[in-house]
Design a protein around this motif. Structure first.
Motif: not given
Length: 229
Positions: A81-95
């Protein structure tokens, strides 16, 4: 600057994988878990469960006081969350990423850890425990192998914190290796991550921090690691 309270274990490697991939400035503060550094009062203030790793971010996004985070999965989410990297950009992807991160935290990590304990560290061989955890780890690796079919990484084409969490826990015990030949997609994925320059930098920290890495633990170290409360 991020202070990383670290020892080269699978959970420690999760965080160095992220930090090296993201190119964040960090300082390693060794936590020698064989000597009981995880029980020091100063460390318990940031990691009350007396486990490693933990971080202190001296430049949090809100510009406020330093933020400390314990638990490797929570650290990965914080850094993503700090970097905005290696996590999906959308809600479903984050899930989807969170599902596999929690799968590792609740299953692959604990079960593989118990496998290692009873095959490498336990003072006596207990066949029931050895078989129980071997079978469960192999089941979990089969789940991961199936998930990786047709995918470059666990949740798709992008490398995420789910991959960083799982990678160090795949066959980490050189003294009790598992046969991974039944899992071709797992092997392909594991080799691809191993070849990443950031992975190689992260794992190079092992002997820099602990020159005795790979050597048998002493009875006193086992007493501290497995018996101290």
């Amino acid at each position: 600057m991020i202070d990383l309270h670290y020892w080269p274990t699978p959970n420690g490697h999760k965080i160095t994988l992220f930090l090296e991939e993201a190119g964040l400035d960090f300082r390693i503060i060794p936590v020698d878990i064989g000597k009981g550094a995880q029980f020091e009062p100063e460390y318990l203030r940031i990691s009350p469960n007396n486990k490693m790793p933990a971080i202190v971010d001296h430049a949090p996004a809100d510009g406020g006081a330093p933020i400390s985070v314990f638990e490797s999965g929570a650290i990965l989410v914080y850094l993503a969350n700090k970097t905005g990297r290696f996590f999906a950009d959308d809600v479903r992807g984050k899930v989807h990423v969170n599902e596999w991160l929690m799968w590792q935290m609740a299953g692959l990590g604990p079960m593989t850890g118990q496998y290692g304990h009873f095959h490498v560290y336990a003072p006596e061989a207990i066949d029931y425990a050895r078989d129980r955890y071997r079978n469960e780890v192999l089941r979990l690796l089969g789940v991961l192998d199936k998930q990786l079919r047709g995918r470059a990484f666990i949740t798709g084409d992008e490398y995420t914190i789910a991959d960083m969490a799982c990678y160090p826990w795949v066959n980490p015990y050189t003294k009790a290796p598992l046969d991974l030949s039944p899992f071709p997609d797992l092997l392909r994925w594991h080799a691809a991550i191993a070849a990443r320059p950031a992975t190689q930098r992260a794992y190079a920290l092992t002997t820099q921090v602990n020159p005795d890495a790979g050597k048998p633990m002493s009875d006193e170290e086992k007493k501290v690691l497995f018996g101290k409360r």
